[in-house]
Design an enzyme around this catalytic site. Structure first.
Site, short mmCIF file in Angstrom:
data_model
loop_
_atom_site.label_atom_id
_atom_site.label_comp_id
_atom_site.label_asym_id
_atom_site.label_seq_id
_atom_site.Cartn_x
_atom_site.Cartn_y
_atom_site.Cartn_z
N ASP A 60 0.87 -1.18 0.00
CA ASP A 60 0.00 0.00 0.00
C ASP A 60 0.91 1.23 0.00
O ASP A 60 1.69 1.43 0.94
CB ASP A 60 -0.88 -0.04 1.26
CG ASP A 60 -1.88 1.09 1.29
OD1 ASP A 60 -1.68 2.10 0.58
OD2 ASP A 60 -2.87 0.98 2.04
N SER A 126 -7.22 13.43 -14.86
CA SER A 126 -8.47 13.15 -15.55
C SER A 126 -9.06 14.43 -16.12
O SER A 126 -8.90 15.51 -15.54
CB SER A 126 -9.44 12.55 -14.53
OG SER A 126 -10.74 12.60 -15.04
N ALA A 127 -9.81 14.29 -17.20
CA ALA A 127 -10.50 15.43 -17.79
C ALA A 127 -11.52 16.01 -16.82
O ALA A 127 -11.98 17.15 -17.01
CB ALA A 127 -11.19 15.01 -19.08
N TYR A 150 -13.56 12.75 -5.89
CA TYR A 150 -12.56 12.10 -6.74
C TYR A 150 -11.86 13.15 -7.61
O TYR A 150 -10.63 13.21 -7.67
CB TYR A 150 -13.22 11.03 -7.62
CG TYR A 150 -12.34 10.60 -8.77
CD1 TYR A 150 -11.20 9.83 -8.55
CD2 TYR A 150 -12.62 10.99 -10.09
CE1 TYR A 150 -10.37 9.47 -9.60
CE2 TYR A 150 -11.79 10.62 -11.14
CZ TYR A 150 -10.67 9.86 -10.89
OH TYR A 150 -9.84 9.51 -11.93
N LYS A 154 -7.78 14.66 -7.79
CA LYS A 154 -6.91 14.77 -8.97
C LYS A 154 -6.37 16.20 -9.09
O LYS A 154 -5.18 16.42 -9.34
CB LYS A 154 -7.68 14.38 -10.24
CG LYS A 154 -8.00 12.91 -10.33
CD LYS A 154 -6.75 12.09 -10.53
CE LYS A 154 -6.94 10.63 -10.24
NZ LYS A 154 -5.72 9.85 -10.14
N ARG A 291 -28.32 12.02 -16.06
CA ARG A 291 -27.63 11.69 -14.81
C ARG A 291 -27.13 13.00 -14.20
O ARG A 291 -26.58 13.85 -14.91
CB ARG A 291 -26.46 10.75 -15.14
CG ARG A 291 -25.69 10.25 -13.96
CD ARG A 291 -24.69 9.16 -14.37
NE ARG A 291 -23.62 9.65 -15.23
CZ ARG A 291 -22.61 8.90 -15.67
NH1 ARG A 291 -22.54 7.61 -15.36
NH2 ARG A 291 -21.67 9.42 -16.44
P1 NAD Z 1 -7.66 0.67 -11.47
O1 NAD Z 1 -8.47 0.69 -10.21
O2 NAD Z 1 -7.91 -0.43 -12.43
O3 NAD Z 1 -6.10 0.66 -11.11
C1 NAD Z 1 -5.58 1.28 -9.96
C2 NAD Z 1 -4.68 0.27 -9.27
O4 NAD Z 1 -4.12 0.91 -8.11
C3 NAD Z 1 -5.44 -0.97 -8.78
O5 NAD Z 1 -4.75 -2.13 -9.25
C4 NAD Z 1 -5.40 -0.87 -7.26
O6 NAD Z 1 -5.29 -2.15 -6.66
C5 NAD Z 1 -4.17 0.00 -7.03
N1 NAD Z 1 -4.19 0.82 -5.81
C6 NAD Z 1 -5.17 1.67 -5.38
N2 NAD Z 1 -4.78 2.26 -4.23
C7 NAD Z 1 -3.54 1.78 -3.94
C8 NAD Z 1 -2.64 2.00 -2.88
N3 NAD Z 1 -2.90 2.83 -1.88
N4 NAD Z 1 -1.45 1.33 -2.89
C9 NAD Z 1 -1.14 0.48 -3.89
N5 NAD Z 1 -1.97 0.22 -4.90
C10 NAD Z 1 -3.16 0.86 -4.94
O7 NAD Z 1 -7.85 2.09 -12.15
P2 NAD Z 1 -7.42 2.56 -13.61
O8 NAD Z 1 -8.65 2.72 -14.43
O9 NAD Z 1 -6.30 1.75 -14.12
O10 NAD Z 1 -6.92 4.03 -13.28
C11 NAD Z 1 -5.55 4.31 -13.01
C12 NAD Z 1 -5.40 5.77 -12.66
O11 NAD Z 1 -5.91 6.55 -13.73
C13 NAD Z 1 -6.18 6.18 -11.42
O12 NAD Z 1 -5.39 7.10 -10.70
C14 NAD Z 1 -7.41 6.85 -11.98
O13 NAD Z 1 -7.93 7.82 -11.11
C15 NAD Z 1 -6.85 7.48 -13.25
N6 NAD Z 1 -7.90 7.71 -14.27
C16 NAD Z 1 -8.65 6.64 -14.70
C17 NAD Z 1 -9.66 6.87 -15.65
C18 NAD Z 1 -10.52 5.72 -16.13
O14 NAD Z 1 -11.56 5.99 -16.75
N7 NAD Z 1 -10.15 4.45 -15.91
C19 NAD Z 1 -9.87 8.16 -16.15
C20 NAD Z 1 -9.08 9.20 -15.70
C21 NAD Z 1 -8.08 8.96 -14.75
N1 UDP Z 2 -23.96 6.85 -19.84
C1 UDP Z 2 -25.21 6.30 -20.10
N2 UDP Z 2 -25.55 5.15 -19.42
C2 UDP Z 2 -24.73 4.56 -18.53
C3 UDP Z 2 -23.45 5.13 -18.29
C4 UDP Z 2 -23.11 6.29 -18.96
O1 UDP Z 2 -25.98 6.81 -20.89
O2 UDP Z 2 -25.10 3.54 -17.94
C5 UDP Z 2 -23.57 8.08 -20.59
C6 UDP Z 2 -23.22 9.27 -19.72
O3 UDP Z 2 -24.38 10.01 -19.43
C7 UDP Z 2 -22.21 10.01 -20.58
C8 UDP Z 2 -21.50 8.90 -21.35
O4 UDP Z 2 -22.38 7.77 -21.29
O5 UDP Z 2 -22.89 10.82 -21.53
C9 UDP Z 2 -20.16 8.50 -20.75
O6 UDP Z 2 -20.35 8.23 -19.37
P1 UDP Z 2 -19.16 7.63 -18.48
O7 UDP Z 2 -19.69 7.50 -17.08
O8 UDP Z 2 -18.62 6.41 -19.13
O9 UDP Z 2 -18.02 8.74 -18.55
P2 UDP Z 2 -18.01 10.26 -18.00
O10 UDP Z 2 -19.41 10.76 -17.97
O11 UDP Z 2 -17.38 10.19 -16.67
O12 UDP Z 2 -17.19 11.01 -19.00
#
Ligand code: NAD
Ligand code: UDP
Length: 334
Positions: A60, A126-127, A150, A154, A291
């Site tokens: 961790d 993240s965006a 969340y 970020k 939503r």
């Molecule tokens: P994920 O949950 O699949 O991967 C994160 C990993 O980090 C997991 O394997 C988890 O076990 C590990 N983890 C969490 N807390 C920890 C800790 N304290 N110590 C050690 N390990 C830990 O998520 P992901 O989708 O691969 O996302 C990775 C990163 O990208 C995250 O920081 C997330 O916020 C960011 N992000 C993801 C998305 C998305 O849509 N997936 C979009 C924007 C940003």
């Molecule tokens: N969305 C939807 N049904 C769902 C999940 C998402 O219609 O069950 C739509 C949501 O309103 C958005 C798009 O899909 O317009 C992408 O959503 P997601 O949660 O994947 O990404 P984010 O909104 O965080 O960009």
């Protein structure tokens, strides 16, 4: 080069491992992940893809002493920091869980980078940090408050990294703001393993395709978009992974922020249509109310990443739909 990948067993981290191995064949890659949101099976499958033993530490990163032990044993040159919690809804219900994990983990890493002279840092942002903005979104915009803890974590981590880089001239930080990562490695062996009820669109669609969920609820059919449904910038996770390798290769002192997306918007119904067409499956759906907190249209201006990282997303929406389904139809939770 010796690279620490925190959260490297997760969705984006594991795909990035594959790209880093391709881009830096001689680098030592070390994963630190506490398996809080990933499985040993994912690690085994990653090993099969890269055909090597993986230096994996089940730790961790919020435990500073344990993390320091890792830093003292490896001479890291770079950190790619994925570890964190990412479920927007859960962060609203349990904000402290998010502030604690996402902030303490990042603080520990940055402190240890300074102490052990690690000069390169790539951060998963993240965006969502942009809040409500008109697309295409450029990196130079001031950040707006987001609608959830969340997103705030970020933005706060970005701030911490910028402030530290400002007084440590050799510290090189790349902040990558992801748009909507989807899809999976073409082997179908690693992907987004959604546990429980999925919140995001693509994992929901794949569960409907699998028959585990009855129908997709399309959130809102009256947005000012091409067909009234929400528009997002979906990016294939392997393109995103390659973006990390490019960011690392081009790191320079200071803080540099890049949007990683395709620059193109796709509506919910366009994604559903493409998914049905390329995979030959039916996705029943129903248009329901909007939503809370959703924006009509979000897509990136990706010109900075193209220019400075010489990186561009190459994979199509068809490819994203095919690979997402290829992973999900074989995926069994262990
Ligand atoms: P994920 O949950 O699949 O991967 C994160 C990993 O980090 C997991 O394997 C988890 O076990 C590990 N983890 C969490 N807390 C920890 C800790 N304290 N110590 C050690 N390990 C830990 O998520 P992901 O989708 O691969 O996302 C990775 C990163 O990208 C995250 O920081 C997330 O916020 C960011 N992000 C993801 C998305 C998305 O849509 N997936 C979009 C924007 C940003
Ligand atoms: N969305 C939807 N049904 C769902 C999940 C998402 O219609 O069950 C739509 C949501 O309103 C958005 C798009 O899909 O317009 C992408 O959503 P997601 O949660 O994947 O990404 P984010 O909104 O965080 O960009």
């Amino acid at each position: 080069m010796n690279i620490l990948i925190t959260g490297g067993n997760g969705y984006i981290g594991s795909h990035t491992y594959v790209s880093l191995r391709e881009q830096f064949p001689h680098a030592q890659l070390v994963i630190a992940d506490n398996l809080s949101n990933s499985t040993v099976k994912a690690l085994d499958n990653l090993k099969k893809i890269v055909q090597e033993e993986i230096l994996f530490h089940n730790i961790d990163i919020c435990h500073e002493e344990i993390l320091e032990d890792l830093f003292s044993k490896h001479n890291f040159d770079a950190i790619i920091h994925f570890a964190g919690f990412k479920a927007v809804g859960e962060s609203v219900d349990n904000p402290l869980k998010y502030y604690n994990n996402n902030l303490i983990g990042t603080l520990n890493l940055v402190k240890l980078c300074l102490k052990y002279d690690v000069k390169k840092f790539v951060f998963s942002s993240s965006a969502t940090v942009y809040g409500d903005r008109v697309s295409p979104i450029v990196e130079s915009l001031e950040l707006l408050p987001t609608s959830n803890p969340y997103g705030e974590t970020k933005a706060m981590c970005e701030r911490i990294l910028m402030d530290v880089a400002a007084i440590n001239p050799e510290f090189s930080v790349s902040i990558l703001r992801y748009f909507n990562p989807v899809g999976a490695h073409e082997s179908g062996m690693i992907g987004e393993a959604a546990n429980g009820m999925p919140n995001n669109l693509m994992p929901y669609i794949t569960k409907v395709a699998k028959g585990e969920l009855r129908a997709l609820n399309v959130f809102g059919g009256d947005y000012p978009t091409i067909d009234g449904t929400g528009v997002r910038d979906y990016i294939h996770v392997m393109d995103l992974a390659e973006g990390h390798a490019a960011a690392l290769a081009h790191l320079k002192p200071g803080t540099h922020i890049y949007n990683l997306g395709t620059g193109k918007g796709t509506s919910v119904l366009q994604l559903v249509d493409t998914f049905q067409r390329v995979n030959g499956v039916r996705i029943p759906y129903e248009i329901v109310g909007r939503r809370n907190g959703d924006l009509a249209s979000v897509f990136a201006d990706v010109s900075k990443a193209e220019r400075e990282l010489q990186w561009q997303a190459k994979r199509t929406i068809e490819c994203m739909c095919r690979d997402a389904w290829n992973f999900e139809k074989n995926y069994v939770l262990i």
